[in-house]
Design a protein around this motif. Structure first.
Motif: not given
Length: 497
Positions: A23, A28, A34, A142-143, A145-147, A151, A154, A158
């Motif tokens: 990560t 960010a 995200n 992972r990206n 999930q962040r979208r 925050h 997500a 991790d």
């Protein structure tokens, strides 16, 4: 045959791209969805699919861990199975469909990275390439999930991935691969110390932060010492701390529940990995599954699944018990593992309050063709099985032809056999076959444009159990692709001499 993925992979390696599970702070506050204001923290199917993306991330980590242990063949098999399962997840809220909706480029990058991980990394015993492709694959999920999540929610996933990574350490140690276990433990500690989660947990609960960090350090020492009992004890304690951290960070307990379930699904897959390794007693693999069941029964998520849907709760426990029995007897392991994973997926959606959207339900959407191929047509020369009189067989895998390059004699016959994944096509590039050769493609179209239009209408498909058969009379190079998976690098070449 160089592909766009080869170029991307080399560029990522040169730039020091993050490897699977790492990560970073990159993006960010990039406005890509995200941050807390642009993402919806509410309970819903987004959590269910994010959990399934985490299970895929964990399986990529499994493949990498196997590469570190020099179990390249098993790692390649894990990657192939992961790609096939992803390809088949085409319900409306399936992992495949939702990644494509979230970011089409990420969907293409993931498929190609998984294929390169299998063929260029693990199959070639190239650990550096394995690390690079695993990192690219992990980054796409992972990206996404962040979208799709807030925050903090997500970040919970991790944390769940750290728990899965700890399971890899324990699994390698159980297989006697202590050196590899120590290396994975060391890498996990490095990832932890450079992660956003590290700082977030420290700020939220300093005692929990210290406990988790201490357990990680002890895990590395135990693996380096070859002390299996200490590894297993440390892994249990570190996993407990990771799960506690998930609830500390989560904006919704549902996010933590879903992350914990995906980590348990990942631990279940670890048992299948152990069962595939030579020299590992079936009881060792079964013990991993039974340990997962015991952890579930003592975890906060246990009551959450029961409260969400009792039938789902019963199915999760039942399939896990059946899976453990299959591992112990070493019979029917693969279907039992798949059934357990399906039950875990349903549980992930249940705790997210989105059971009706769970993939696989009769009421589910399902953009893709799923597994109902009645509306697809193969066309001439698409036949059942593989004829006995063919000279060569090219296998159609989830996103590759194997072999992807073949030299044959004029007049010889090739069968393109479907062995894995969703329906495929075998479609010649009109400008990349000999000038005096007739155009060819599954579906018997008279040109490439017609073949592409035909596929859009469900024609020219090669489905499970069938193959496309062609005799090549004209000498020269014939290049071709699978239309639905072309972007993932599903291309090939036949040289006729």
């Amino acid at each position: 045959m160089p592909t766009r993925r080869t170029i991307v992979a080399l560029a990522a390696a040169a730039a020091g791209a993050s490897i699977a599970g790492c990560t970073t702070d990159a993006g960010a506050d990039s406005g890509d969805g995200n941050d807390d204001e642009s993402a919806d923290a509410a309970v819903g199917p987004e959590l269910g699919v994010a959990a399934e993306w985490n299970a895929i991330r964990a399986r990529v980590d499994d493949a990498l861990a196997l590469g570190v242990a020099e179990e390249f063949a098993v790692g390649a098999a894990v990657t192939g199975d992961t790609l096939a399962r992803f390809e088949g997840a085409t319900d409306e809220w399936g992992a495949h469909e939702q990644l494509e909706v979230t970011d089409h480029d990420a969907y293409e990058e993931l498929e190609e990275a998984l294929e390169e991980l299998r063929l260029e990394g693990l199959a070639e015993a190239d650990l550096k390439r394995t690390r690079t492709e695993a990192g690219i694959a992990d980054e796409q999920l992972r990206n996404a999930q962040r979208r799709r999540l807030s925050h903090r929610n997500a970040l919970v996933f991790d944390v769940g991935l750290f728990a899965a990574r700890i399971g890899d350490v324990a699994g390698l140690a159980a297989a006697g691969a202590f050196e590899a276990a120590a290396e994975i433990a060391d890498e996990t500690t490095e990832r932890w110390e450079s992660s956003i989660v590290h700082d977030e947990v420290s700020a939220a609960d300093v005692e929990l932060y210290a406990a988790f960090e201490g357990e990680l350090a002890g895990l590395e020492t135990a693996a380096a010492d070859g002390d299996l009992e200490a590894v297993e004890s440390g892994a249990d304690a570190a996993t407990d701390a990771a799960f506690d951290a998930a609830y500390v960070l989560a904006e919704d307990d549902a996010a933590a529940h879903a992350a914990v379930l995906s980590a348990m699904q990942a631990r279940g897959w670890d048992a299948a990995v152990l069962a595939a390794l030579e020299g590992v007693d079936p009881e060792t693999a079964a013990a991993v599954a039974r340990g997962t069941l015991r952890r579930f029964e003592g975890a906060r998520v246990h009551d959450a699944v029961g409260a969400a849907d009792h039938a789902t709760y019963e199915a999760f426990e039942g399939e896990l018990e059946t899976y453990a029995d299959a591992l112990e007897t070493d019979e029917g392991v693969d279907p039992a593992a798949a059934d357990f994973a399906a039950a875990a997926l349903r549980a992930q959606f249940a705790v997210a309050g989105a059971l009706e959207e769970a993939p696989g339900d009769d009421h589910g959407g399902g953009h893709g063709r799923g597994h109902d191929y009645d509306d697809l047509e193969g066309g001439p020369n698409v036949v059942e099985g593989v004829p006995e009189d063919v000279d060569h067989v090219v296998e159609l895998h989830a996103a590759s032809f194997e072999p992807d390059e073949l030299t044959i004699g004029a007049g010889e016959t090739v069968a393109f056999e479907h062995v894995e994944g969703e329906p495929h096509t075998v479609t010649a590039y009109e400008d990349a076959i000999p000038a005096d050769a007739p155009y060819w493609a599954s579906g018997d179209f008279d040109g490439e444009d017609a073949a592409r239009e035909g596929w859009a209408d469900g024609r020219g498909a090669v489905v499970p159990g069938r193959s496309y058969v062609r005799t090549f009379e004209v000498e020269g190079t014939h290049e071709f692709c699978c239309i639905p998976h072309e972007a993932a690098g599903h291309v090939g070449r036949i040289d006729v001499e």
